[in-house]
Enzyme design. Structure first.
Site, PDB file in Angstrom:
ATOM      1  N   ASP A  91    -106.983 123.841 106.219  1.00  0.00           N
ATOM      2  CA  ASP A  91    -107.708 124.943 106.936  1.00  0.00           C
ATOM      3  C   ASP A  91    -108.065 124.726 108.267  1.00  0.00           C
ATOM      4  O   ASP A  91    -108.060 123.284 108.866  1.00  0.00           O
ATOM      5  CB  ASP A  91    -108.997 125.308 105.907  1.00  0.00           C
ATOM      6  CG  ASP A  91    -110.158 124.439 106.045  1.00  0.00           C
ATOM      7  OD1 ASP A  91    -109.803 123.503 106.685  1.00  0.00           O
ATOM      8  OD2 ASP A  91    -111.011 124.941 105.082  1.00  0.00           O
ATOM      9  N   GLY A  94    -112.998 126.595 110.596  1.00  0.00           N
ATOM     10  CA  GLY A  94    -114.000 127.546 110.818  1.00  0.00           C
ATOM     11  C   GLY A  94    -114.679 128.157 109.844  1.00  0.00           C
ATOM     12  O   GLY A  94    -115.890 128.434 110.070  1.00  0.00           O
ATOM     13  N   ASP A 270    -105.499 129.610  97.286  1.00  0.00           N
ATOM     14  CA  ASP A 270    -106.339 128.539  96.942  1.00  0.00           C
ATOM     15  C   ASP A 270    -107.589 128.861  96.403  1.00  0.00           C
ATOM     16  O   ASP A 270    -107.930 129.929  96.920  1.00  0.00           O
ATOM     17  CB  ASP A 270    -106.211 127.757  98.150  1.00  0.00           C
ATOM     18  CG  ASP A 270    -107.301 128.226  99.100  1.00  0.00           C
ATOM     19  OD1 ASP A 270    -106.988 129.469  99.837  1.00  0.00           O
ATOM     20  OD2 ASP A 270    -108.503 127.745  99.369  1.00  0.00           O
ATOM     21  N   CYS A 308    -101.133 123.357  75.310  1.00  0.00           N
ATOM     22  CA  CYS A 308    -101.072 123.044  76.643  1.00  0.00           C
ATOM     23  C   CYS A 308    -100.535 121.635  76.951  1.00  0.00           C
ATOM     24  O   CYS A 308    -100.769 120.717  75.953  1.00  0.00           O
ATOM     25  CB  CYS A 308    -102.616 122.924  77.065  1.00  0.00           C
ATOM     26  SG  CYS A 308    -102.853 122.279  78.611  1.00  0.00           S
ATOM     27  N   CYS A 310    -101.195 119.533  79.183  1.00  0.00           N
ATOM     28  CA  CYS A 310    -102.179 118.475  80.046  1.00  0.00           C
ATOM     29  C   CYS A 310    -102.498 117.303  79.328  1.00  0.00           C
ATOM     30  O   CYS A 310    -102.685 117.062  77.978  1.00  0.00           O
ATOM     31  CB  CYS A 310    -103.328 119.326  80.518  1.00  0.00           C
ATOM     32  SG  CYS A 310    -104.741 119.132  79.508  1.00  0.00           S
ATOM     33  N   CYS A 313    -105.550 118.211  76.436  1.00  0.00           N
ATOM     34  CA  CYS A 313    -104.902 118.857  75.229  1.00  0.00           C
ATOM     35  C   CYS A 313    -103.917 118.026  74.418  1.00  0.00           C
ATOM     36  O   CYS A 313    -103.951 118.028  73.212  1.00  0.00           O
ATOM     37  CB  CYS A 313    -104.335 119.819  75.655  1.00  0.00           C
ATOM     38  SG  CYS A 313    -105.782 121.212  76.112  1.00  0.00           S
ATOM     39  N   HIS A 339    -107.322 119.761  82.598  1.00  0.00           N
ATOM     40  CA  HIS A 339    -106.951 120.862  82.237  1.00  0.00           C
ATOM     41  C   HIS A 339    -106.646 122.109  82.871  1.00  0.00           C
ATOM     42  O   HIS A 339    -105.705 122.785  82.765  1.00  0.00           O
ATOM     43  CB  HIS A 339    -107.497 121.231  80.756  1.00  0.00           C
ATOM     44  CG  HIS A 339    -107.482 122.306  80.268  1.00  0.00           C
ATOM     45  ND1 HIS A 339    -106.343 122.651  79.240  1.00  0.00           N
ATOM     46  CD2 HIS A 339    -107.794 123.761  80.383  1.00  0.00           C
ATOM     47  CE1 HIS A 339    -106.171 123.966  79.017  1.00  0.00           C
ATOM     48  NE2 HIS A 339    -107.083 124.590  79.513  1.00  0.00           N
TER      49      HIS A 339
HETATM   50 ZN   LIG Z   1    -105.088 121.297  78.503  1.00  0.00          ZN
END
Ligand SMILES: [Zn+2]
Length: 414
Positions: A91, A94, A270, A308, A310, A313, A339
């Site tokens: 960014d 500012g 974002d 999931c 990830c 999980c 996660h």
């Molecule tokens: Zn997960």
């Protein structure tokens, strides 16, 4: 930058595109997690890369304060400094200046703020913002804009809009003079508050400069304005912005906000929300957020989401264990952050898959049914999606609608 649209939804304005930057390809639409201090809070850069992320955000204001441009330049840029091999967006600095400094004054020259170390008045000009972002070496750099709260009204909004256009010209000049336009891409930020006429004027001016602008952001939103106004401003901007440029909606992170924005034609977003809420013990799922602090998880030995992929999980970490350590142990912050970052990536990855198969409207209906079926659909989402040809209520029975912003995570499991 190479930007190529690969597929378009035949109903909504959603599209899938391929953005090639100096550090690889990022498929859009995508969500960019925020690594304020050149680190995603709760994750190492290696973990971040292993999760499959290809584009993250660093904050210029913070990196300029610490470690500072001398260290970043000596390191050869923020990529090398933090060990991040994929794409990076910074960014302008500012926004933090206005939100974090106790003293801020905007003049035509730049933003005057109190140094957090000495309290001395310090000036950030558009040229300096670009220069700092050059030292950081981000693949996408943002213009310095004149930031006003989305709740501000009156002549200040128009003043900030026109100043943002003038500062864009100064940023373009500074950026082009640096000879870095082949590696770093400058995005403009459309301002104009909640006023459709001012947004139109800003769009007109910034689109005139399209040949020197690889991408556009929509700024000045997500500051507490009514969602019904928020989506109409997004829709107005995406309708007019050039189709052959990526569109980045700043500060958006709730799942429903992301999918509505994608349907309206947004490519990038974002927010600190998914990583911040993880540290407070909230795990995001396709059935809504789970507040792991609640005692009802104390004897639940299932993972957050058995489907999931990830690391948390898939290794079978139980909700009961997370309940036991959440907000106490840093391990919990790592586990839930991993996660949540993967959840955001799956949410957007499923959107891309659906757009490619031209089944995006069905994905929207399924998502809202699973996520909001029990508590009611936010009316603004229903209205926003109707504006692009998707009726969430068709084919569903007894769906309730709720007013307000419908941020389910705030009231679920209350
Ligand atoms: Zn997960």
């Amino acid at each position: 930058m190479q930007f190529e649209i690969i597929a378009k939804c035949s109903t909504t304005r959603a599209r899938v595109s391929r953005m090639k930057l100096a550090h690889g390809i990022t498929m859009l639409p995508t969500f960019m997690p925020v690594a304020t201090q050149a680190a995603l809070k709760g994750l190492t850069p290696q973990q971040t890369e292993e999760l499959g992320l290809t584009l993250i955000l660093n904050n210029t204001y913070h990196l300029n304060l610490r470690p500072g441009t001398k260290v970043l330049e000596a390191a050869g840029g923020a990529h090398r400094f933090q060990g991040w091999r994929r794409n990076l967006l910074t960014d302008s600095g500012g926004f933090q200046m206005v939100s974090l400094s106790s003293f801020t004054k905007v003049t035509e020259e730049g933003v005057l703020f109190a140094s957090p170390f000495t309290g001395e008045p310090t000036m950030l000009t558009p040229e300096e913002s670009i220069s700092i972002q050059h030292s950081i070496g981000a693949d996408i750099v943002m213009q310095l804009d004149d930031v006003v709260s989305s709740l501000t009204t009156g002549p200040r909004v128009e003043e900030a809009m026109w100043r943002s256009v003038r500062w864009l010209d100064r940023c373009i000049a500074a950026h082009e003079a640096s000879g870095r336009t082949d590696k770093q891409n400058l995005f403009a930020i459309v301002q104009g508050g909640l006023n459709h006429e001012l947004r139109d004027k800003c769009l007109e001016e910034m689109i005139k400069r399209k040949d020197r602008i690889p991408g556009y952001a929509i700024g000045g939103l997500s500051g507490g304005e009514e969602k019904d106004i928020f989506w109409r401003i997004i829709a107005q901007c995406t309708e007019k912005l050039p189709v052959d440029r990526p569109r980045y909606s700043m500060g958006i992170g709730f799942a429903e906000d992301l999918l509505v924005c994608v349907a309206l034609g947004v490519d990038m977003a974002d927010c600190v929300f998914p990583t911040r809420t993880a540290r407070f013990g909230v795990a995001l799922t396709f059935n809504g957020p789970l507040n792991l602090k609640l005692s009802r998880h104390a004897k639940n030995f299932d993972p957050i989401d058995p489907t999931c992929p990830c690391p948390t999980c898939s290794s079978g970490v139980s909700r009961a264990f997370l309940h036991h350590i959440v907000t106490h142990e840093t391990a919990a912050a790592h586990a839930v952050t991993q996660h949540n970052v993967v959840f955001q990536a799956r949410l957007m990855g499923r959107a891309r898959d659906a757009i490619l198969k031209d089944s995006f409207p069905q994905y929207l209906r399924t998502f809202f049914q699973d996520y909001f079926g029990d508590v009611g659909y936010p009316r603004w989402c229903v209205d926003a999606l109707r504006s692009v040809g998707v009726d969430l209520l068709s084919g569903t029975e007894d769906v309730q609608m709720v007013e307000g912003d419908g941020a389910k995570w705030e009231y679920s499991e209350a």
